[in-house]
Design a protein around this motif. Structure first.
Motif, PDB file in Angstrom:
ATOM      1  N   UNK A  84      18.434   1.722  44.456  1.00  0.00           N
ATOM      2  CA  UNK A  84      17.184   1.665  43.696  1.00  0.00           C
ATOM      3  C   UNK A  84      17.418   1.516  42.191  1.00  0.00           C
ATOM      4  N   UNK A  85      18.676   1.482  41.769  1.00  0.00           N
ATOM      5  CA  UNK A  85      18.941   1.300  40.345  1.00  0.00           C
ATOM      6  C   UNK A  85      20.336   1.750  39.964  1.00  0.00           C
ATOM      7  N   UNK A  86      20.521   1.940  38.677  1.00  0.00           N
ATOM      8  CA  UNK A  86      21.820   2.349  38.152  1.00  0.00           C
ATOM      9  C   UNK A  86      21.625   3.225  36.920  1.00  0.00           C
ATOM     10  N   UNK A  87      22.654   3.947  36.546  1.00  0.00           N
ATOM     11  CA  UNK A  87      22.687   4.741  35.331  1.00  0.00           C
ATOM     12  C   UNK A  87      24.150   5.025  35.041  1.00  0.00           C
ATOM     13  N   UNK A  88      24.448   5.542  33.866  1.00  0.00           N
ATOM     14  CA  UNK A  88      25.860   5.845  33.592  1.00  0.00           C
ATOM     15  C   UNK A  88      26.029   6.812  32.434  1.00  0.00           C
ATOM     16  N   UNK A  89      27.196   7.435  32.433  1.00  0.00           N
ATOM     17  CA  UNK A  89      27.709   8.078  31.237  1.00  0.00           C
ATOM     18  C   UNK A  89      28.384   6.974  30.427  1.00  0.00           C
ATOM     19  N   UNK A  90      28.192   6.997  29.116  1.00  0.00           N
ATOM     20  CA  UNK A  90      28.781   5.974  28.265  1.00  0.00           C
ATOM     21  C   UNK A  90      29.069   6.569  26.890  1.00  0.00           C
ATOM     22  N   UNK A  91      29.646   5.765  26.026  1.00  0.00           N
ATOM     23  CA  UNK A  91      29.998   6.209  24.671  1.00  0.00           C
ATOM     24  C   UNK A  91      30.667   7.585  24.717  1.00  0.00           C
ATOM     25  N   UNK A  92      31.640   7.715  25.607  1.00  0.00           N
ATOM     26  CA  UNK A  92      32.308   9.003  25.826  1.00  0.00           C
ATOM     27  C   UNK A  92      33.276   9.279  24.671  1.00  0.00           C
ATOM     28  N   UNK A  93      33.165  10.470  24.092  1.00  0.00           N
ATOM     29  CA  UNK A  93      34.063  10.907  23.026  1.00  0.00           C
ATOM     30  C   UNK A  93      34.725  12.210  23.491  1.00  0.00           C
ATOM     31  N   UNK A  94      35.845  12.091  24.193  1.00  0.00           N
ATOM     32  CA  UNK A  94      36.450  13.261  24.838  1.00  0.00           C
ATOM     33  C   UNK A  94      36.742  14.418  23.889  1.00  0.00           C
ATOM     34  N   UNK A  95      37.311  14.117  22.707  1.00  0.00           N
ATOM     35  CA  UNK A  95      37.679  15.196  21.795  1.00  0.00           C
ATOM     36  C   UNK A  95      36.450  15.967  21.316  1.00  0.00           C
ATOM     37  N   UNK A  96      35.357  15.236  21.068  1.00  0.00           N
ATOM     38  CA  UNK A  96      34.123  15.868  20.600  1.00  0.00           C
ATOM     39  C   UNK A  96      33.301  16.463  21.733  1.00  0.00           C
ATOM     40  N   UNK A  97      33.743  16.242  22.969  1.00  0.00           N
ATOM     41  CA  UNK A  97      33.029  16.705  24.163  1.00  0.00           C
ATOM     42  C   UNK A  97      31.586  16.194  24.143  1.00  0.00           C
ATOM     43  N   UNK A  98      31.467  14.901  23.883  1.00  0.00           N
ATOM     44  CA  UNK A  98      30.162  14.262  23.730  1.00  0.00           C
ATOM     45  C   UNK A  98      30.110  12.993  24.567  1.00  0.00           C
ATOM     46  N   UNK A  99      28.938  12.704  25.097  1.00  0.00           N
ATOM     47  CA  UNK A  99      28.734  11.464  25.835  1.00  0.00           C
ATOM     48  C   UNK A  99      27.264  11.077  25.769  1.00  0.00           C
ATOM     49  N   UNK A 100      26.978   9.910  26.278  1.00  0.00           N
ATOM     50  CA  UNK A 100      25.608   9.389  26.298  1.00  0.00           C
ATOM     51  C   UNK A 100      25.215   9.080  27.733  1.00  0.00           C
ATOM     52  N   UNK A 101      23.936   9.230  28.047  1.00  0.00           N
ATOM     53  CA  UNK A 101      23.375   8.745  29.303  1.00  0.00           C
ATOM     54  C   UNK A 101      22.588   7.486  28.972  1.00  0.00           C
ATOM     55  N   UNK A 102      22.924   6.401  29.636  1.00  0.00           N
ATOM     56  CA  UNK A 102      22.250   5.148  29.327  1.00  0.00           C
ATOM     57  C   UNK A 102      22.420   4.107  30.416  1.00  0.00           C
ATOM     58  N   UNK A 103      22.079   2.863  30.056  1.00  0.00           N
ATOM     59  CA  UNK A 103      22.086   1.758  31.011  1.00  0.00           C
ATOM     60  C   UNK A 103      21.362   2.143  32.302  1.00  0.00           C
ATOM     61  N   UNK A 104      20.228   2.801  32.125  1.00  0.00           N
ATOM     62  CA  UNK A 104      19.468   3.283  33.280  1.00  0.00           C
ATOM     63  C   UNK A 104      18.341   2.333  33.616  1.00  0.00           C
ATOM     64  N   UNK A 105      18.274   1.952  34.881  1.00  0.00           N
ATOM     65  CA  UNK A 105      17.061   1.296  35.356  1.00  0.00           C
ATOM     66  C   UNK A 105      16.806   1.676  36.800  1.00  0.00           C
ATOM     67  N   UNK A 106      15.527   1.629  37.155  1.00  0.00           N
ATOM     68  CA  UNK A 106      15.081   1.905  38.516  1.00  0.00           C
ATOM     69  C   UNK A 106      14.160   0.790  38.981  1.00  0.00           C
TER      70      UNK A 106
END
Length: 199
Positions: A84-106
């Protein structure tokens, strides 16, 4: 807790949606799920309308995963097993322990349903409670009111607008609205999301 955030492919299963690691053979089903032009109105890339174009998009997503920059998922409808769609973790910054949720569609029939809410819940829960993330960000075109409302509804805080931040496939440049949930926000956001899913 390890000093850096590390992503590994994983299945995140809920009642209304199941997130599975994206694979190359998902291309045909994914193409079918995103034929609605409205999905692509605010996207940075041109709508993939052929299997070859979707395979190219998918290959780039998997390359990002191999390089440690992201972790793409396919969204599955549990009762039918359909994509029914896709999504992802992206723009991952391991040292900062930060990421983004994006490229989402349904697919259109699953928009504004519990599937979208639960998908975000599963991703946020995994990020904060298993990966040890300190920050999860989300962003959208500043003009995309539907997306901005949905992001705010899950408890993300508006951080401002980055002007002329990203170039679109047609040469135009978009202003991007930035949002985030940090680890201190997560307990309240978690309860709000659980309440929405149980109502």
């Amino acid at each position: 807790m390890s000093p850096e955030l590390r992503l590994e492919p994983i299945v995140l299963a809920g009642t209304y949606v199941r997130l599975e690691p994206l694979r190359a053979d998902h291309a045909p089903a994914l193409l079918e799920s995103c034929r609605d032009q409205e999905i692509w109105r605010w996207m940075l890339i041109e709508q993939p309308t052929t299997l070859e174009a979707m395979q190219d998009w998918l290959s780039r997503a998997l390359r990002d995963q191999d390089q440690g920059h992201g972790l793409p998922f396919i969204q599955i409808d549990p009762p039918t097993g359909g994509v029914i769609g896709t999504t992802r973790y992206m723009d991952v910054r391991p040292y900062d322990r930060s990421l983004e949720i994006g490229w989402t569609w349904l697919a259109p029939t699953f928009r504004r349903t519990a599937a979208n809410t639960e998908s975000k819940y599963l991703l946020l829960e995994h990020a904060f409670e298993r990966l040890g993330a300190k920050r999860v960000q989300l962003k959208t075109d500043v003009r995309n009111e539907m997306s901005r409302t949905a992001i705010e509804r899950i408890g993300a805080k508006f951080e401002g607008v980055l002007r002329n931040y990203q170039r679109r496939f047609d040469g135009t440049v978009r202003d991007t609205a930035m949002y985030s949930i940090i680890d201190a926000d997560w307990p309240q956001a978690r309860e709000a999301l659980r309440s929405r899913l149980s109502s």
